[in-house]
Scaffold this motif. Structure first.
Motif, PDB file in Angstrom:
ATOM      1  N   ASP A  25      11.523 -17.303 -43.535  1.00 16.63           N
ATOM      2  CA  ASP A  25      12.067 -16.007 -43.090  1.00 16.63           C
ATOM      3  C   ASP A  25      11.131 -15.772 -41.805  1.00 16.63           C
ATOM      4  OD1 ASP A  25      13.443 -13.841 -42.901  1.00 16.63           O
ATOM      5  OD2 ASP A  25      12.384 -12.669 -44.310  1.00 16.63           O
ATOM      6  N   LEU A  52      20.280 -22.632 -51.411  1.00 16.35           N
ATOM      7  CA  LEU A  52      19.595 -23.184 -52.382  1.00 16.35           C
ATOM      8  C   LEU A  52      20.495 -23.055 -53.724  1.00 16.35           C
ATOM      9  CD1 LEU A  52      16.099 -21.431 -51.782  1.00 16.35           C
ATOM     10  CD2 LEU A  52      16.817 -23.766 -51.347  1.00 16.35           C
ATOM     11  N   THR A  58      10.725 -21.020 -49.110  1.00 14.47           N
ATOM     12  CA  THR A  58      11.881 -20.351 -48.516  1.00 14.47           C
ATOM     13  C   THR A  58      11.447 -19.713 -47.097  1.00 14.47           C
ATOM     14  OG1 THR A  58      12.731 -19.800 -50.741  1.00 14.47           O
ATOM     15  CG2 THR A  58      13.386 -18.415 -48.756  1.00 14.47           C
ATOM     16  N   ARG A  60      12.358 -23.810 -53.271  1.00 10.60           N
ATOM     17  CA  ARG A  60      12.480 -22.265 -53.221  1.00 10.60           C
ATOM     18  C   ARG A  60      11.067 -21.865 -52.732  1.00 10.60           C
ATOM     19  NH1 ARG A  60      16.873 -19.925 -54.805  1.00 10.60           N
ATOM     20  NH2 ARG A  60      18.269 -21.034 -56.187  1.00 10.60           N
ATOM     21  N   ILE A  72      19.594 -18.052 -47.062  1.00 12.14           N
ATOM     22  CA  ILE A  72      18.899 -19.333 -47.711  1.00 12.14           C
ATOM     23  C   ILE A  72      19.128 -19.303 -49.169  1.00 12.14           C
ATOM     24  CG2 ILE A  72      16.578 -20.160 -47.985  1.00 12.14           C
ATOM     25  CD1 ILE A  72      17.695 -20.275 -45.226  1.00 12.14           C
ATOM     26  N   ASP A  73      19.336 -18.222 -50.011  1.00  9.43           N
ATOM     27  CA  ASP A  73      19.337 -18.210 -51.310  1.00  9.43           C
ATOM     28  C   ASP A  73      20.742 -18.785 -51.678  1.00  9.43           C
ATOM     29  OD1 ASP A  73      16.907 -17.042 -52.002  1.00  9.43           O
ATOM     30  OD2 ASP A  73      17.914 -15.113 -52.169  1.00  9.43           O
ATOM     31  N   ARG A 130      17.443 -13.553 -46.265  1.00  9.34           N
ATOM     32  CA  ARG A 130      17.316 -14.214 -47.426  1.00  9.34           C
ATOM     33  C   ARG A 130      18.177 -14.723 -48.373  1.00  9.34           C
ATOM     34  NH1 ARG A 130      12.950 -10.094 -47.186  1.00  9.34           N
ATOM     35  NH2 ARG A 130      14.474  -8.895 -48.059  1.00  9.34           N
TER      36      ARG A 130
END
Length: 314
Positions: free
Chosen positions: A164, A139, A162, A159, A135-136, A132
Motif C-alpha cells: 500500500d 489475492l 500486501t 498476504r 489487492i485483496d 487494499r
C-alpha cells in the motif's frame, strides 16, 4: 477597557482587522450578534462580542464552515471535538496533496502521455481502503477460490507483503503502485503467481533440487546469494567463476559433461520456480513498501538462470 464599553461596527473593524461588511455578515448570520443598538439604530458590541469575533476569525482561518462556527459559539459543540475532527480532515488533505505532488513529479520525469497521466491519477486517487480491496481481490482470486487447491501457507506468505502507498509516497513509489495495480488485474498474471508462489514459499520443491541433494543446493543458494549481495551481474565477467564452479558440481552429480547443452538443460530445470513477471511483482511490492530486500521472497533462480544462459531475462 471594561465590560461596559461598547464599540461601533467601525471600531470593531479597526480592532479586529475585519472589514465592516464581514462583521455585518457575521451579525446577520447570527454568529456574533450586536449587544445592543444605539438610539439611531447603529449596532454596538461589547467586550464579549469582540472576543467572540476573534474566536470566529480563528476558527474560520482553521477551515471550519460557518454553520459549525455558529454551533461552537453557541456552545452546542466543544471546540476540542471540532478541532480534532478538522485536524483529521486536514491530514487527509495533506496526504492528497502529497500524493498529487508525487504524481506530477512522475508525469514530469517520464514525459507521460495524457492517457497514462489519467490512469495514474485515477489509480492513485483510490482511498486506502479501495487500494487494499484491489489487492485483496487479487489475492482472493489467486489463492482462495474453490477452483484452486490453495496452500494456506503460500497465501499467508503473499498476504504478509500486501503493498500500500505510504502517506507521502516518492515518485518511484507512485510509479511502482500504478504498475502493480495494472499487473494484479490481469488474469494471466494471477495464473503465473499461482504457479510460482509455492516454489518461492518453499512449499514445493523442484525435481532438480531433490535430485541434486541438500548439500549441493545449499551450496548453490549460498554462492548465488553472496554473488547477488555483492552486486555481481549474472551476465558479467565476475559471475563466470561462480557459475562455472556450480555447473561442474551439478555435472558431476548427474554424470554429464559441463558443456553449453548441459548449462541450457540445467537452466530449464530451474525455470518452473521462476517467472519474470512474478519477480517483477515482488520488486514492485518492495518499492511501494520502501523495502530493500526480503530474503525469503528473493529466489536464487532468476540470477542463476541468466548466468547459465548468458542472456538477459525474458
Amino acid at each position: 477597557m471594561d465590560g461596559t464599553t461598547l464599540y461601533s461596527i467601525g471600531e470593531l473593524s479597526r480592532r479586529t482587522g475585519l472589514s465592516v461588511t464581514t462583521i455585518r455578515f457575521y451579525s446577520d448570520s447570527g454568529v456574533v450578534a450586536p449587544t445592543k443598538r444605539s438610539p439611531a439604530g447603529y449596532r454596538l458590541y461589547d467586550l464579549d462580542a469582540l472576543v467572540c469575533l476573534e474566536l470566529v476569525c480563528t476558527l474560520r482561518e482553521l477551515g471550519m464552515d460557518l454553520a459549525t462556527v455558529r454551533r461552537v459559539v453557541n456552545r452546542e459543540l466543544a471546540v476540542a471535538d471540532i478541532a480534532a475532527a478538522h485536524a483529521d480532515a486536514v491530514d487527509v488533505q495533506i496526504r492528497l496533496l502529497q500524493l498529487r505532488r508525487s504524481v506530477l513529479r512522475v508525469v514530469a520525469k517520464r514525459g507521460s502521455s495524457p492517457e497514462e497521466t489519467n490512469l495514474m491519477h485515477r489509480l492513485t486517487r483510490l482511498s486506502g481502503e479501495e487500494r487494499r480491496r484491489l489487492i485483496d481481490d487479487f489475492l482472493d482470486d489467486t489463492f482462495d477460490t474453490e477452483a484452486v487447491d490453495a496452500d494456506p501457507v503460500v497465501a499467508a506468505m503473499v498476504r504478509s507483503a500486501t503493498p500500500d502507498l505510504p502517506d507521502d509516497p516518492s515518485p518511484e513509489q507512485v510509479a511502482a503502485w500504478v504498475e502493480l495495480a495494472e499487473l494484479v488485474g490481469e488474469a494471466d498474471f494471477r495464473a503465473r503467481m499461482r504457479r510460482a508462489a509455492p516454489y518461492q514459499a518453499g512449499r514445493r520443491t523442484l525435481a532438480i533440487e531433490t535430485e541434486a541433494g541438500d548439500e549441493l543446493m545449499e551450496l548453490t543458494r549460498r554462492k548465488v546469494t553472496e554473488a547477488r549481495e555483492a552486486g555481481i551481474d549474472p551476465l558479467g565477467e565476475q559471475a563466470a567463476p561462480v557459475v562455472d564452479d556450480l555447473v561442474h558440481r551439478f555435472a558431476e552429480v548427474f554424470d554429464r559433461t559441463p558443456d553449453p547443452d548441459f548449462r541450457n538443460w540445467l537452466a530449464r530445470q530451474f525455470e518452473p520456480a521462476h517467472d519474470p513477471r512474478v519477480d517483477r511483482y515482488w520488486r514492485l511490492v518492495w518499492i511501494v513498501r520502501g523495502w530493500q530486500v526480503i530474503p525469503g521472497l528473493l529466489p536464487i533462480h532468476p540470477w542463476l538462470i541468466q548466468a547459465l544462459r548468458g542472456t538477459p531475462d525474458a
